[in-house]
Design a protein around this motif. Structure first.
Motif, mmCIF file in Angstrom:
data_model
loop_
_atom_site.group_PDB
_atom_site.id
_atom_site.type_symbol
_atom_site.label_atom_id
_atom_site.label_comp_id
_atom_site.label_asym_id
_atom_site.label_seq_id
_atom_site.Cartn_x
_atom_site.Cartn_y
_atom_site.Cartn_z
ATOM 1 N N PRO A 54 8.004 3.361 -8.982
ATOM 2 C CA PRO A 54 6.641 3.024 -9.895
ATOM 3 C C PRO A 54 5.823 2.451 -8.858
ATOM 4 O O PRO A 54 4.508 2.774 -8.842
ATOM 5 C CB PRO A 54 7.105 1.996 -11.044
ATOM 6 C CG PRO A 54 8.400 2.511 -11.200
ATOM 7 C CD PRO A 54 9.179 2.609 -9.938
ATOM 8 N N GLN A 55 6.163 1.475 -8.005
ATOM 9 C CA GLN A 55 5.287 0.853 -7.004
ATOM 10 C C GLN A 55 4.866 1.707 -6.170
ATOM 11 O O GLN A 55 3.795 1.480 -5.836
ATOM 12 C CB GLN A 55 6.020 -0.408 -6.631
ATOM 13 C CG GLN A 55 5.938 -1.612 -7.227
ATOM 14 C CD GLN A 55 7.082 -1.881 -8.340
ATOM 15 O OE1 GLN A 55 7.968 -1.093 -8.417
ATOM 16 N NE2 GLN A 55 6.606 -2.633 -9.317
ATOM 17 N N ILE A 56 5.568 2.597 -5.649
ATOM 18 C CA ILE A 56 5.175 3.580 -4.585
ATOM 19 C C ILE A 56 4.157 4.414 -5.430
ATOM 20 O O ILE A 56 3.014 4.750 -4.842
ATOM 21 C CB ILE A 56 6.352 4.199 -4.105
ATOM 22 C CG1 ILE A 56 7.204 3.480 -3.369
ATOM 23 C CG2 ILE A 56 5.854 5.413 -3.200
ATOM 24 C CD1 ILE A 56 8.721 4.108 -3.079
ATOM 25 N N VAL A 57 4.725 5.036 -6.551
ATOM 26 C CA VAL A 57 3.550 5.780 -7.268
ATOM 27 C C VAL A 57 2.065 5.339 -7.384
ATOM 28 O O VAL A 57 1.209 5.657 -7.149
ATOM 29 C CB VAL A 57 4.194 6.384 -8.654
ATOM 30 C CG1 VAL A 57 3.057 6.931 -9.350
ATOM 31 C CG2 VAL A 57 5.315 7.143 -8.316
ATOM 32 N N THR A 58 2.188 3.995 -8.090
ATOM 33 C CA THR A 58 1.040 3.078 -8.074
ATOM 34 C C THR A 58 0.143 3.246 -6.917
ATOM 35 O O THR A 58 -0.898 3.532 -6.814
ATOM 36 C CB THR A 58 1.140 1.860 -8.776
ATOM 37 O OG1 THR A 58 2.449 1.985 -9.849
ATOM 38 C CG2 THR A 58 -0.088 1.297 -9.268
ATOM 39 N N SER A 59 0.803 2.855 -5.791
ATOM 40 C CA SER A 59 -0.117 2.623 -4.574
ATOM 41 C C SER A 59 -0.412 4.229 -4.205
ATOM 42 O O SER A 59 -1.733 4.246 -3.514
ATOM 43 C CB SER A 59 0.939 2.310 -3.269
ATOM 44 O OG SER A 59 1.812 1.290 -3.878
ATOM 45 N N VAL A 60 0.208 5.166 -4.160
ATOM 46 C CA VAL A 60 -0.170 6.417 -3.925
ATOM 47 C C VAL A 60 -1.343 6.971 -4.691
ATOM 48 O O VAL A 60 -2.401 7.418 -4.142
ATOM 49 C CB VAL A 60 0.994 7.495 -3.880
ATOM 50 C CG1 VAL A 60 0.499 8.951 -3.967
ATOM 51 C CG2 VAL A 60 2.069 7.370 -2.935
ATOM 52 N N MET A 61 -1.311 6.687 -6.025
ATOM 53 C CA MET A 61 -2.512 7.055 -6.896
ATOM 54 C C MET A 61 -3.958 6.320 -6.508
ATOM 55 O O MET A 61 -4.764 6.639 -6.602
ATOM 56 C CB MET A 61 -2.193 6.725 -8.208
ATOM 57 C CG MET A 61 -1.056 7.944 -8.593
ATOM 58 S SD MET A 61 -1.091 9.699 -8.114
ATOM 59 C CE MET A 61 -2.745 10.078 -9.089
ATOM 60 N N GLN A 62 -3.643 4.906 -6.048
ATOM 61 C CA GLN A 62 -4.741 4.058 -5.847
ATOM 62 C C GLN A 62 -5.266 4.806 -4.441
ATOM 63 O O GLN A 62 -6.432 4.810 -4.367
ATOM 64 C CB GLN A 62 -4.244 2.650 -5.649
ATOM 65 C CG GLN A 62 -4.520 1.782 -6.926
ATOM 66 C CD GLN A 62 -3.883 0.426 -6.756
ATOM 67 O OE1 GLN A 62 -3.241 0.203 -5.649
ATOM 68 N NE2 GLN A 62 -3.849 -0.229 -7.806
ATOM 69 N N PHE A 63 -4.387 5.092 -3.578
ATOM 70 C CA PHE A 63 -5.020 5.777 -2.253
ATOM 71 C C PHE A 63 -5.431 6.987 -2.455
ATOM 72 O O PHE A 63 -6.938 7.349 -2.076
ATOM 73 C CB PHE A 63 -3.791 6.126 -1.573
ATOM 74 C CG PHE A 63 -4.292 6.486 -0.237
ATOM 75 C CD1 PHE A 63 -4.754 5.995 0.775
ATOM 76 C CD2 PHE A 63 -3.683 7.858 0.096
ATOM 77 C CE1 PHE A 63 -5.076 6.494 1.935
ATOM 78 C CE2 PHE A 63 -3.915 8.512 1.160
ATOM 79 C CZ PHE A 63 -4.618 8.078 2.293
ATOM 80 N N ALA A 64 -5.053 7.773 -3.370
ATOM 81 C CA ALA A 64 -5.499 9.111 -3.820
ATOM 82 C C ALA A 64 -6.815 9.146 -4.289
ATOM 83 O O ALA A 64 -7.781 10.104 -4.233
ATOM 84 C CB ALA A 64 -4.735 9.887 -4.741
ATOM 85 N N ILE A 65 -7.188 7.952 -5.003
ATOM 86 C CA ILE A 65 -8.712 8.053 -5.665
ATOM 87 C C ILE A 65 -9.634 8.057 -4.760
ATOM 88 O O ILE A 65 -10.935 8.433 -5.084
ATOM 89 C CB ILE A 65 -8.855 6.817 -6.825
ATOM 90 C CG1 ILE A 65 -10.092 7.116 -7.826
ATOM 91 C CG2 ILE A 65 -8.722 5.555 -6.324
ATOM 92 C CD1 ILE A 65 -9.952 6.356 -8.966
ATOM 93 N N PHE A 66 -9.454 7.154 -3.585
ATOM 94 C CA PHE A 66 -10.518 7.324 -2.572
ATOM 95 C C PHE A 66 -10.522 8.488 -1.615
ATOM 96 O O PHE A 66 -11.335 8.705 -1.095
ATOM 97 C CB PHE A 66 -10.076 6.060 -1.693
ATOM 98 C CG PHE A 66 -10.472 4.866 -2.468
ATOM 99 C CD1 PHE A 66 -11.743 4.409 -2.983
ATOM 100 C CD2 PHE A 66 -9.483 3.953 -2.833
ATOM 101 C CE1 PHE A 66 -11.774 3.114 -3.830
ATOM 102 C CE2 PHE A 66 -9.401 3.081 -3.762
ATOM 103 C CZ PHE A 66 -10.771 2.549 -4.259
ATOM 104 N N VAL A 67 -9.274 9.203 -1.524
ATOM 105 C CA VAL A 67 -9.745 10.567 -0.798
ATOM 106 C C VAL A 67 -9.846 11.438 -1.334
ATOM 107 O O VAL A 67 -10.165 12.566 -0.705
ATOM 108 C CB VAL A 67 -8.091 10.709 0.235
ATOM 109 C CG1 VAL A 67 -7.996 9.509 1.201
ATOM 110 C CG2 VAL A 67 -6.862 10.760 -1.073
#
Lengths: 277, 249
Positions: A192-205
């Motif tokens: 879950p932590q990894i997924v949250t980080s990835v999605m946070q990153f994704a919103i900017f790229v």
């Protein structure tokens, strides 16, 4: 009427059998789709119980975010507000559905531990529950989309049927990623932590807050961003634009491969999931 | 209307629990010698507990099976396997008839939702359609005896009131196969009697009852057959009148 009138559970009988059992789970969940809907509605209504605005609270906060980012970035980028604000509004709403479905997917099975460990409810029911919940939320946020499209006059060029098709692709793809995240999170609690980080990153790229044109000659990198295609398939038709054929190709291919992989993983670990929880 | 045949059949049922994220290496030697719990083994990097091993049983309509055994002897695991939640690692379980697992009364109870909503939710989980739940709502509401409190969130209830609600909702579904972990006794003296009657009626209507309990007198009262479990190994299904011999063995 009751969960099962005939139940047969057996030990492993080869790979093919595991796939058949996974398929049976899927079919059983389709037969009880109304239960998934009820659970999803219950989730939405219980989360905002006692608040006056209910689910429209997220709509409101999303609306504020749209206004803030829209106005500030329009000035920073030097783009006219009437072009930029709709872009950001649609971007935030639909990306919210993508990231909501995926991050909440992590809890799909963990949350259902009680029910999974003492009933024969199909596991897919809980996957649908997460997806439906996010679709219901999106339904509330459509207020923003419609308001913006009308206010800025985009409704004249908006192609709703094509956007609806895009939304189907969006939900289909967010669905398998959500389920995959759920399966992985059940086994490994770091996911879950990894997924949250990835999605946070994704919103900017992903071009949520910025127009694609800003990338200039680097535009091609977006072709490798699945979230860009998912977003584009819904947002472009609503803003009177065209969806490139390769976007549909990409989304269709991703949905087929993604679901196939997810289903295979599910079939393989299905009998273990309840023990992970 | 003729009822379809109700039966439970377990053949060579073996159930192993993988225990993840626990390094039981050092504990293994100690635990393996203790009679409480199943056998611990190790494979694929995760510790495995054999919760049920090679269990065979056949039950038909009219059978009321009592399960006895230590804590961790596999009673609850067997009940959960019969409910369809656990998949056997070897062997097969076949259950014909509608199954009602009354293992955890609080299953699906949402404290922030009202009593009515919880009844509805629980009914839906148990497999009733929205219409069927509505049709039963009055009867269930009356049985809880909670009256106007049903419109309030469950978190405002006392423990006893919560138990009443959970019991009424859980027992509103009639079934052919009733699975129970301990005889359910909830609420105050008055409600306990009501609950007792309702449960008896449910048991009467159900074709098969499987009841796990430590209370031998209780088992003598409600069951006609008994099975003793020890470390995941089950004795043959025997007549309840031979309970003393079984326990002495």
């Amino acid at each position: 009427m009751e969960t099962a009138t005939h139940m047969l559970r057996t030990g492993r009988r080869g790979t093919l059998f595991e796939y058949q059992m996974a398929l049976r789970d899927l079919r059983a969940s389709v037969g009880r789709m109304d239960l998934a809907w009820s659970l999803a509605w219950h989730d939405v209504s219980s989360r905002y119980r006692g608040s006056i605005l209910g689910p429209f609270w997220i709509t409101l906060s999303m609306g504020l975010m749209v206004m803030g980012i829209g106005v500030v970035y329009a000035n920073l980028f030097g783009i006219a507000l009437q072009d930029f604000l709709p872009l950001v509004a649609l971007g935030i709403v639909f990306f919210g559905t993508i990231s909501g479905t995926i991050t909440e997917g992590c809890d799909t099975f963990v949350q259902a531990a009680g029910m999974l460990s003492q009933t024969s409810l199909p596991m897919f029911t809980f996957v649908w529950r997460t997806m439906f919940r996010n679709v219901i939320n999106l339904g509330h946020h459509l207020v923003i989309v419609i308001a913006v499209l009308i206010y800025y006059g985009f409704w004249r060029h908006a192609n709703a049927p094509v956007a609806a098709l895009g939304l189907v692709f969006l939900v289909l793809n967010a669905g398998w990623i959500s389920m995959l995240a759920g399966l992985a999170s059940a086994r490994f609690r770091d996911i879950p932590q990894i997924v949250t980080s990835v999605m946070q990153f994704a919103i900017f790229v992903t071009p949520v807050f910025w127009p694609v044109e800003r990338l200039g000659s680097h535009k091609w990198v977006l072709d490798f961003n699945p979230f860009y295609h998912m977003l584009q398939a819904v947002r472009a038709p609503l803003m009177g634009g065209q969806v490139a054929a390769h976007t549909y190709l990409f989304l269709a291919g991703m949905a087929v491969v993604g679901w196939a992989v997810t289903f295979s993983i599910f079939a393989t670990i299905r009998r273990r999931i309840v023990h992970y929880l | 209307m003729k009822a379809p045949p109700v039966s439970i059949s377990c053949q060579g049922l073996t159930l192993r629990f993988p225990v993840y994220g626990v390094d039981a290496k050092s504990l293994k030697k100690h635990l393996a010698k203790i009679t409480v719990g199943g056998k611990l083994g190790r494979s694929h990097g995760s510790t495995e507990v054999t919760a049920l091993s090679n269990l065979n049983m056949e039950l038909k309509a009219g059978d009321r099976l009592g399960l006895v055994g230590h804590n961790g002897s596999g009673k609850t695991t067997l009940l959960r396997a019969l409910s369809g939640a656990y998949e056997p690692d070897e062997g097969a379980i076949e259950v014909k008839g509608r199954i009602a697992p009354l293992l955890d009364l609080n299953l699906g109870i949402d404290p922030s939702a009202t009593g009515y909503e919880n009844i509805r939710l629980r009914g839906r989980i148990a497999g009733l359609s929205a219409k069927e739940v509505d049709a039963r709502m009055d009867e269930i509401a009356a049985f809880t005896g909670l009256g106007p409190f049903l419109a309030m969130p469950v978190k405002t209830y006392s423990a006893g009131m919560q138990a009443r609600l959970a019991f009424a909702a859980a027992t509103s579904v009639e079934a052919d196969v009733l699975l129970m972990d301990e005889w359910i006794a909830v609420g105050d003296a008055e409600f306990q009697q009501l609950a007792h009657k309702r449960l008896l009626k449910l048991v009467e209507r159900a074709g098969i009852l499987v009841l796990a309990s430590h209370d031998l007198d209780l088992l003598r009262l409600y069951c006609n057959k008994v099975m003793r479990m020890e470390g995941g190994v089950a004795s043959p299904v025997t007549d309840i009148r031979k309970l003393d011999e079984l326990m002495a063995a």
